[in-house]
Motif scaffolding. Sequence first.
Motif, mmCIF file in Angstrom:
data_model
loop_
_atom_site.group_PDB
_atom_site.id
_atom_site.type_symbol
_atom_site.label_atom_id
_atom_site.label_comp_id
_atom_site.label_asym_id
_atom_site.label_seq_id
_atom_site.Cartn_x
_atom_site.Cartn_y
_atom_site.Cartn_z
ATOM 1 N N GLY A 152 103.396 -36.264 79.725
ATOM 2 C CA GLY A 152 101.980 -35.786 78.941
ATOM 3 C C GLY A 152 102.544 -34.993 77.828
ATOM 4 N N PRO A 153 101.387 -34.285 76.988
ATOM 5 C CA PRO A 153 101.540 -33.529 75.750
ATOM 6 C C PRO A 153 102.430 -32.263 76.303
ATOM 7 C CG PRO A 153 99.137 -34.159 76.175
ATOM 8 C CD PRO A 153 100.007 -34.861 77.497
ATOM 9 N N PRO A 177 104.259 -38.690 74.814
ATOM 10 C CA PRO A 177 104.291 -39.018 73.201
ATOM 11 C C PRO A 177 105.778 -38.890 72.698
ATOM 12 C CG PRO A 177 102.410 -37.456 73.859
ATOM 13 C CD PRO A 177 103.320 -37.619 75.022
ATOM 14 N N GLU A 178 106.020 -39.656 71.785
ATOM 15 C CA GLU A 178 107.189 -39.389 70.988
ATOM 16 C C GLU A 178 107.232 -38.150 70.314
ATOM 17 O OE1 GLU A 178 110.018 -41.613 67.778
ATOM 18 O OE2 GLU A 178 108.149 -42.582 68.291
ATOM 19 N N PRO A 179 108.455 -37.267 70.372
ATOM 20 C CA PRO A 179 108.297 -36.026 69.606
ATOM 21 C C PRO A 179 108.172 -36.162 67.911
ATOM 22 C CG PRO A 179 110.202 -36.253 71.321
ATOM 23 C CD PRO A 179 109.680 -37.536 71.023
ATOM 24 N N THR A 180 107.616 -35.198 67.547
ATOM 25 C CA THR A 180 107.608 -35.018 66.138
ATOM 26 C C THR A 180 108.928 -34.752 65.507
ATOM 27 O OG1 THR A 180 106.951 -32.703 66.031
ATOM 28 C CG2 THR A 180 105.119 -34.463 66.332
ATOM 29 N N ALA A 184 111.867 -32.656 67.593
ATOM 30 C CA ALA A 184 113.019 -33.580 67.732
ATOM 31 C C ALA A 184 114.202 -32.561 67.078
ATOM 32 C CB ALA A 184 113.127 -34.673 66.937
ATOM 33 N N GLU A 185 113.895 -31.852 65.987
ATOM 34 C CA GLU A 185 114.839 -30.783 65.691
ATOM 35 C C GLU A 185 115.193 -29.692 66.614
ATOM 36 O OE1 GLU A 185 115.836 -28.406 61.440
ATOM 37 O OE2 GLU A 185 113.710 -28.749 62.226
ATOM 38 N N GLU A 186 113.932 -29.362 67.503
ATOM 39 C CA GLU A 186 114.018 -28.375 68.309
ATOM 40 C C GLU A 186 115.029 -28.737 69.407
ATOM 41 O OE1 GLU A 186 109.799 -26.048 67.530
ATOM 42 O OE2 GLU A 186 109.950 -27.672 69.226
ATOM 43 N N LEU A 187 114.828 -29.861 69.949
ATOM 44 C CA LEU A 187 115.430 -30.482 71.151
ATOM 45 C C LEU A 187 116.914 -30.681 70.681
ATOM 46 C CD1 LEU A 187 113.005 -33.311 72.332
ATOM 47 C CD2 LEU A 187 113.394 -31.204 73.450
ATOM 48 N N VAL A 194 117.666 -37.159 74.552
ATOM 49 C CA VAL A 194 116.335 -37.468 74.723
ATOM 50 C C VAL A 194 116.566 -38.996 75.201
ATOM 51 C CG1 VAL A 194 114.091 -38.226 73.917
ATOM 52 C CG2 VAL A 194 114.906 -36.237 73.119
ATOM 53 N N VAL A 195 116.175 -39.488 76.422
ATOM 54 C CA VAL A 195 116.518 -40.760 76.784
ATOM 55 C C VAL A 195 114.804 -41.503 76.643
ATOM 56 C CG1 VAL A 195 116.803 -42.197 78.828
ATOM 57 C CG2 VAL A 195 118.184 -40.316 78.365
#
Length: 318
Positions: A152-153, A177-180, A184-187, A194-195
């Motif tokens: 979830g969120p 939810p798909e990362p913004t 995505a930059e933070e990850l 991310v899988v």
Amino acid sequence: MNDEPLDTLVLGGGAAGLSGALTLARSRRSVLVLDAGEPRNAPAAGVHAFLTRDGLPPAELVRLGRAEVESYGGRVRPGTAVAARRVGDLFAVDTVDGETLHARRLLVATGLVDELPDLPGVRELWGRDVLHCPYCHGWEVRDQPLAVLGTGPGSLHQVKLFRQLTADLVYLRHHAPEPTAEEAEELAALGIPVVDEEVTGLEITDDRLSGVRLASGRVLPRTALALAPRFVARSAVLEDLGVPVADHPWGGRYAAAEDVTGQTAVPGVWIAGNVGDLSAQVVAAAAAGTLAGARINADLVVEDTARAVARHREGAVA
């Protein structure tokens, strides 16, 4: 049913309920703890981040707590409340065994239920290799191959917390939810792959987690999995009495308190622990129970004093 009503009936015999009962019993209040015997942390090997009690088995913490309450004259016994209502100045609480208990005040510390994802292996390993709280269990899986399951969120927040504990971390987005672009930059900056494949189950070897099975059939070797369950307060009795129950932004439901002492919008009813604070660890639940117990005693003192004054005035008139 007892003829003499209790000063306080406590529903729930975990850290919150027992701490509240201990405070009340030490104030020489008649108090009964009704415990359904369904502790949320039963699968865990130990309680953590509880100063001086770190690593203590949950059942041992409860045993010690019961003994302390009883040493001051409080009572603890098995039982499950199924309904509650106000009758005059008292609360009447019906139990599953057909008994009705009467009390001047209620402290509800019934906790919550963890609603887990319906994936093979999750429930079997819950509280051991499948975890949710980095503060409760993170140290025990430090530096291990770890995955966080997106539910979830709130999952990305959980990913960042567990990244502090291991460099070998994978985010399984699953149903989250798909990362913004910013997320995505933070990850990427934290080195967290991310899988996007859906997870279909867990691989278990010798009763321990050995991998996470993906929709493609691939098995990702992991020894621990973190996920965020849906936390749902055991609030049926509170709802009977009209205590508001709210939805949490990240999923789940909790009972609402009016202030930090756990007093609710319904006079005479207090809450403590996970029933009102979905993220409270054991030590925080215990603290909340202590605070609620003290406030309940103070409230009873006000009522007792008013009654004494009324009797005094009647005697003076007579």
